[in-house]
Design an enzyme around this catalytic site. Structure first.
Site, PDB file in Angstrom:
ATOM      1  N   GLU A  10      -4.523   1.178   9.663  1.00 44.81           N
ATOM      2  CA  GLU A  10      -4.103   2.375   9.767  1.00 44.81           C
ATOM      3  C   GLU A  10      -4.008   2.410  11.320  1.00 44.81           C
ATOM      4  OE1 GLU A  10      -6.134   1.625   7.566  1.00 44.81           O
ATOM      5  OE2 GLU A  10      -5.776   3.054   5.968  1.00 44.81           O
ATOM      6  N   HIS A  33      -2.747   3.484  -4.524  1.00 39.46           N
ATOM      7  CA  HIS A  33      -2.204   2.705  -3.383  1.00 39.46           C
ATOM      8  C   HIS A  33      -0.841   2.215  -3.648  1.00 39.46           C
ATOM      9  CE1 HIS A  33      -5.396   3.378  -0.509  1.00 39.46           C
ATOM     10  NE2 HIS A  33      -6.355   3.019  -1.848  1.00 39.46           N
ATOM     11  N   ASP A  45       0.742  -1.076   0.085  1.00 38.21           N
ATOM     12  CA  ASP A  45       0.000   0.208   0.121  1.00 38.21           C
ATOM     13  C   ASP A  45       0.940   1.345  -0.117  1.00 38.21           C
ATOM     14  OD1 ASP A  45      -2.331   1.891   0.230  1.00 38.21           O
ATOM     15  OD2 ASP A  45      -3.322   0.006   0.655  1.00 38.21           O
ATOM     16  N   ASP A  99      -8.867  -0.091  -6.518  1.00 38.26           N
ATOM     17  CA  ASP A  99      -9.678   0.832  -5.608  1.00 38.26           C
ATOM     18  C   ASP A  99      -8.914   2.225  -5.728  1.00 38.26           C
ATOM     19  OD1 ASP A  99      -7.555  -0.199  -4.122  1.00 38.26           O
ATOM     20  OD2 ASP A  99      -8.577   0.560  -2.388  1.00 38.26           O
ATOM     21  N   GLU A 100      -9.469   3.259  -5.484  1.00 39.06           N
ATOM     22  CA  GLU A 100      -9.075   4.655  -5.082  1.00 39.06           C
ATOM     23  C   GLU A 100      -7.966   5.255  -5.743  1.00 39.06           C
ATOM     24  OE1 GLU A 100     -10.817   4.656  -0.461  1.00 39.06           O
ATOM     25  OE2 GLU A 100      -8.732   3.718  -0.610  1.00 39.06           O
TER      26      GLU A 100
HETATM   27  C1  ACM Z   1     -10.960  -0.005   0.054  1.00 43.58           C
HETATM   28  O1  ACM Z   1     -11.501  -0.006   1.274  1.00 43.58           O
HETATM   29  N1  ACM Z   1     -10.202   0.915  -0.346  1.00 43.58           N
HETATM   30  C2  ACM Z   1     -11.110  -1.301  -0.602  1.00 43.58           C
END
Ligand code: ACM
Ligand code: ZN
Length: 490
Positions: free
Chosen positions: A389, A191, A125, A254-255
């Site tokens: 986190e 990420h 990440d 994602d993101e």
């Molecule tokens: C996520 O929680 N970004 C998959």
């Protein structure tokens, strides 16, 4: 004697009575006609009789017996058991904070007790790269270490580490023995800051940046116009595949903010060359190229639901629905695509009990309303993640995950109509000594479903962490930038 099994078996008849049995009174027998994960159990005066068709079914019978064992006494009953869903997964984020191999094994042991069969291991990440890759040694020299962290404390000591290939193999073998498949995740194209800190040439800007210290979504992602980026991803996938025999490989997706792609000459050139509409379609292109590589290796991809946004996702991908406000997941499943449900508001175990009480996790039906008959058939299962986190140690991880992961286990295994929350709570509490014997300290019962004041306290304690001076000033800066951009557009 109470029958405190989690997940609740799908057929259970209690006869009353119990007995201590000697070893030779346990009879294990193969039986035709049972599915791979099925088992049957008969316990009466004459002994404990187990039927199964594969070692996996036998293993699940043993897990049920483990929970029935009351100092060597077993209740008289008959069970015929078979899971609701084929895919019952848990995810651990080892990037934001790492767990020791022993801690990971403890979690896996507990997951096996509750008949989970997939471990999704989040290994990279923005805040850390956690898997040894021989071809790209900087990933673990640079990308595995960060200069403290902005999320949990003001601790500025260097934080980091990674798992060697030998350690990964050890975990995969540990899982194999417990009939759990391990799906590695290398999240891309977003990420990826830890990797980009190691190899700055893989971002659009090519600038040297540090491994990320803060939680959240960050703008720097892999450049989709650079062929070397694809070579990097393929090489990493090739090495990771050697360690994980599982058919599936999770490529994240994602993101991934598109601002840098929108302004990158190479990304813009790729969009033109490939006849794509915009940067969202560029992500579609990126993900599909990675999928083609996986398919050549005989692997199947898992992706987070954002990968549906381009409308281009290759059939055959398994989509993890974590946060989908546009109902793209239902549309995907209704049109034949496979889906797993990993709902943010119910199954994200990093949110404390004030935000996500146990009852809320237990009550969530993964058969989403907008699924039609075909779509319902394409929900292959459930998954519950623990993002880390704010989870610095195994004590906190255990508090957050137990008993909520047991609630997901029951949703994954037990038919919807057979579930009962009050009964589940009793069974969960009765499992406490077993978990304790495995080194897992479940949350105290009074924490599971807090009253309104407790819920408020939980919210404040979680979201308060984001109210740092840095976050507030970033928020204001972003707002001002957006305003300036809008003004420039007009
Ligand atoms: C996520 O929680 N970004 C998959
Ligand atoms: Zn680019």
């Amino acid at each position: 004697m109470a029958v405190n099994i989690i997940p609740m078996p799908n057929k259970l008849f209690e006869y009353g009575g119990e007995k201590h049995f000697r070893k030779n009174e346990f009879v294990f027998e193969k039986k035709e006609g049972l599915d791979e994960e099925d088992y049957e159990l008969l316990i009466n005066e004459n002994g404990v009789f187990v039927s199964y068709s594969t070692e996996k079914g036998r293993f699940y019978a043993e897990k049920t017996l483990r929970q029935l064992d009351n100092d060597g006494a077993y209740p008289f009953l008959r069970i015929a058991d078979s899971p609701r869903f084929a895919y019952r997964a848990f995810m651990i984020d080892s990037a934001r904070h790492m767990q020791t191999i022993d801690e990971i094994k403890k979690y896996i042991e507990a997951a096996a007790l509750y008949k989970f069969n997939v471990f999704h291991w989040h290994l990279s990440d923005d805040q850390g790269w956690r898997i040894e890759i021989e071809k790209y040694p900087e990933l673990t020299k640079v990308g595995a270490f960060r200069n403290g962290h902005g999320f949990t404390s003001k601790n500025k000591a260097v934080y980091g580490g990674y798992y060697t290939k030998a350690q990964i193999k050890e975990v995969v073998e540990f899982c194999r023995e417990r009939h759990i498949e391990v799906i590695p995740e290398i999240d891309m194209p977003g990420h990826m800051i830890a990797a980009i800190a190691s190899y700055p040439e893989f971002s659009c800007e090519g600038k040297k940046i540090d491994v990320e210290l803060n939680a959240g979504v960050h703008k720097t992602i892999l450049c989709a116009g650079n062929e070397n980026v694809f070579k990097f991803c393929f090489d990493v996938i090739d090495e990771v595949c050697e360690l994980f025999p599982c058919k599936y490989f999770h490529i994240g997706g994602d993101e991934a903010p598109k601002k840098l792609w929108d302004n990158c000459p190479k990304c813009k050139e790729r969009i033109r060359e490939e006849g794509l509409k915009d940067s969202e379609e560029l992500q579609g292109y990126f993900v599909n190229r990675i999928i083609e590589h996986l398919e050549e290796k005989g692997k199947a991809p898992v992706v987070w639901n954002e990968s549906l946004k381009s409308g281009m996702l290759k059939k055959g991908a398994l989509v993890a629905d974590w946060m989908d406000r546009e109902n793209l997941c239902e549309e995907w499943a209704n049109n034949g695509g496979k889906l797993i449900i990993e709902d943010f508001f119910h199954y994200y175990l990093d949110y404390n009990y004030g935000i996500t009480p146990l009852r809320k996790t237990y009550s969530f039906n993964p058969m989403l309303e907008k699924l039609d008959i075909e779509g319902r058939k394409n929900v292959v299962g459930v998954e519950t993640p623990i993002w880390t986190e704010f989870v610095e140690d195994f004590e906190k991880l255990s508090w957050l995950c137990f008993p909520r992961m047991m609630a997901v286990a029951e949703t994954g295994w037990t038919n919807w109509g057979r579930r009962n929350y009050r009964d589940f709570v009793k069974r969960a509490e009765a499992n406490r000594p077993i978990l304790l014997s495995m080194g897992i300290n479940m949350a105290p019962k009074m924490d599971w479903d807090p009253l309104p004041l407790g819920r408020l306290k939980g919210r404040v304690s979680h979201y308060g962490k984001f109210l740092t001076r840095e976050n507030i000033s970033n928020f204001i800066k972003e707002k001002q930038e957006k305003k300036a951009e809008k003004k420039a557009e007009n």
